[in-house]
Design a protein around this motif. Structure first.
Motif, PDB file in Angstrom:
ATOM      1  N   SER A   1       0.823  -1.214   0.000  1.00 25.42           N
ATOM      2  CA  SER A   1       0.000   0.000   0.000  1.00 25.42           C
ATOM      3  C   SER A   1       0.857   1.263   0.000  1.00 25.42           C
ATOM      4  O   SER A   1       0.442   2.293  -0.541  1.00 25.42           O
TER       5      SER A   1
ATOM      6  N   VAL B   1       1.666   1.740  -3.567  1.00 28.44           N
ATOM      7  CA  VAL B   1       0.482   2.242  -4.280  1.00 28.44           C
ATOM      8  C   VAL B   1       0.320   3.738  -4.031  1.00 28.44           C
ATOM      9  O   VAL B   1       0.109   4.532  -4.957  1.00 28.44           O
ATOM     10  N   HIS B   2       0.439   4.128  -2.767  1.00 30.90           N
ATOM     11  CA  HIS B   2       0.273   5.540  -2.404  1.00 30.90           C
ATOM     12  C   HIS B   2       1.326   6.409  -3.087  1.00 30.90           C
ATOM     13  O   HIS B   2       1.018   7.480  -3.633  1.00 30.90           O
TER      14      HIS B   2
ATOM     15  N   LYS C   1       0.574   6.870  -6.768  1.00 32.51           N
ATOM     16  CA  LYS C   1      -0.537   7.807  -6.966  1.00 32.51           C
ATOM     17  C   LYS C   1      -0.061   9.238  -6.766  1.00 32.51           C
ATOM     18  O   LYS C   1      -0.438  10.144  -7.529  1.00 32.51           O
TER      19      LYS C   1
ATOM     20  N   TYR D   1      -0.091   5.519   3.691  1.00 31.32           N
ATOM     21  CA  TYR D   1      -1.105   5.299   2.660  1.00 31.32           C
ATOM     22  C   TYR D   1      -2.401   5.909   3.141  1.00 31.32           C
ATOM     23  O   TYR D   1      -2.572   6.216   4.328  1.00 31.32           O
TER      24      TYR D   1
ATOM     25  N   GLY E   1      -8.368   4.219  -0.055  1.00 31.80           N
ATOM     26  CA  GLY E   1      -8.370   3.443  -1.282  1.00 31.80           C
ATOM     27  C   GLY E   1      -7.085   2.698  -1.576  1.00 31.80           C
ATOM     28  O   GLY E   1      -7.075   1.787  -2.418  1.00 31.80           O
ATOM     29  N   ASP E   2      -5.995   3.045  -0.898  1.00 29.27           N
ATOM     30  CA  ASP E   2      -4.709   2.421  -1.217  1.00 29.27           C
ATOM     31  C   ASP E   2      -4.669   0.947  -0.818  1.00 29.27           C
ATOM     32  O   ASP E   2      -4.158   0.104  -1.570  1.00 29.27           O
TER      33      ASP E   2
ATOM     34  N   ARG F   1      -7.254  -1.079  -0.497  1.00 25.83           N
ATOM     35  CA  ARG F   1      -8.174  -1.764  -1.412  1.00 25.83           C
ATOM     36  C   ARG F   1      -7.514  -2.016  -2.767  1.00 25.83           C
ATOM     37  O   ARG F   1      -7.602  -3.117  -3.327  1.00 25.83           O
ATOM     38  N   ASP F   2      -6.836  -0.994  -3.287  1.00 26.97           N
ATOM     39  CA  ASP F   2      -6.196  -1.132  -4.590  1.00 26.97           C
ATOM     40  C   ASP F   2      -5.018  -2.099  -4.532  1.00 26.97           C
ATOM     41  O   ASP F   2      -4.737  -2.809  -5.507  1.00 26.97           O
TER      42      ASP F   2
ATOM     43  N   LYS G   1      -6.342  -5.519  -4.869  1.00 29.90           N
ATOM     44  CA  LYS G   1      -6.709  -5.778  -6.268  1.00 29.90           C
ATOM     45  C   LYS G   1      -5.477  -6.116  -7.103  1.00 29.90           C
ATOM     46  O   LYS G   1      -5.533  -6.990  -7.985  1.00 29.90           O
ATOM     47  N   LEU G   2      -4.375  -5.436  -6.860  1.00 30.46           N
ATOM     48  CA  LEU G   2      -3.143  -5.720  -7.605  1.00 30.46           C
ATOM     49  C   LEU G   2      -2.653  -7.142  -7.334  1.00 30.46           C
ATOM     50  O   LEU G   2      -2.176  -7.834  -8.241  1.00 30.46           O
TER      51      LEU G   2
END
Length: 291
Positions: free
Chosen positions: A94, A97-98, A101, A236, A239-240, A242-243, A246-247
């Motif tokens: 995460s 991901v953050h 973004k 994070y 949504g991080d 959660r995403d 998904k990854l």
């Protein structure tokens, strides 16, 4: 104090008002819960809340226990096929991901990652998943660079004998005469921060993820003269997590490739001692259980 903040588990009991999860659900546990009324939380940046209760950050106990109490909205369900081990790896993922973004990584970007430790590897992997065409990893440990090939690396280079300028020159050669659109500094080392600024193209972006000394020296002229963006990154936010799940579920990021060692719950103390003694060897150690 109980340690641990990268965890997954199964829901075994819920409160009367809980609707988002049920007993039996397999979940990844987001370990930081903000004050629901702070300005930062209301602005959608709850990771910056000054009243955050974060697992294993004094005085808050961590997640390395048989039973852990969490708010329902800080649990993310694990899809079928995503293991508990992968769920525990969602926390550092995460961060990657953050960071991506924040940087606005998109298709065709040229990306450099300074530091191929756990977070660096995952940040590079997310950059590839987001569409980066080149992801160059630099580190001083060859075994980490070898592992980077499983995390989206298009190029790797051992930077142990390079000055900041030499590293920048090497990047330019690897990228066909171009500097990087985006740089992720994941080591916190002064030399890498300096190199990151030199590697970033004019108008580009550098995200500072690594935590080093409280104070460091770098060329502010590099930042101003290039009109580049230098962005801080802290954990994070919405949504991080959660995403990140998904990854993993989609197979776009293989977090299993970073797991290097495993210990049983009753041997947790040995796991921490092992990590300290083998810092150059360990990427991610999993503590399994308890039963």
């Amino acid at each position: 104090m109980v340690l641990g903040h990268e965890s997954s588990g199964q829901v075994v009991e819920i409160g009367n008002a809980v609707t988002r999860v049920k007993v039996g659900d397999r979940v990844a546990i987001e370990p930081g819960v903000p004050n629901r009324y702070s300005d930062e939380t209301k602005e959608g940046r709850y990771n910056l809340c000054p009243h955050m209760d974060f697992a294993a950050t004094p005085p808050i106990d961590g997640t390395l226990v048989k039973y852990y109490l969490s708010p329902e909205d800080f649990l993310v369900k694990l899809p079928d096929g995503v293991s508990y081990e992968e769920g525990a790896c969602v926390e550092p993922l995460s961060v990657g991901v953050h960071a991506n973004k924040l940087a606005g990584v998109h298709f065709g970007n040229r990306v450099v990652v300074l530091g191929a430790g756990l977070v660096g590897l995952l940040t590079g992997a997310v950059a590839r998943a987001f569409g980066a065409s080149d992801v160059v990893f630099f580190d001083v440990f060859d075994n980490r660079l070898d592992r980077a090939k499983d995390f989206g690396a298009t190029h790797t280079f051992n930077a142990s004998k390079l000055s900041a300028q030499e590293l920048a020159d090497e990047v330019k050669e690897l990228l066909g005469g171009q500097n990087a659109d985006i740089v992720f500094e994941c080591s916190g080392a002064d030399a890498c921060i300096d190199a990151g600024l030199k590697v970033t193209k004019a108008g580009g972006t550098m995200v500072q993820i690594g935590m080093g000394k409280n104070y460091t020296s770098f060329s502010i002229a590099e930042v101003s003269g290039k009109e580049m963006k230098l962005i801080g990154c802290f954990r994070y936010s919405f949504g991080d997590y959660r995403d990140a799940v998904k990854l993993v579920a989609s197979g776009k990021v293989n977090v299993k490739a970073m797991i290097t060692h495993r210990f049983k719950f009753e041997d947790a103390g040995k796991a921490y001692d092992f990590n300290i003694a083998h810092v150059g060897e360990v990427v991610k150690t999993i503590i399994t259980g308890p039963a």
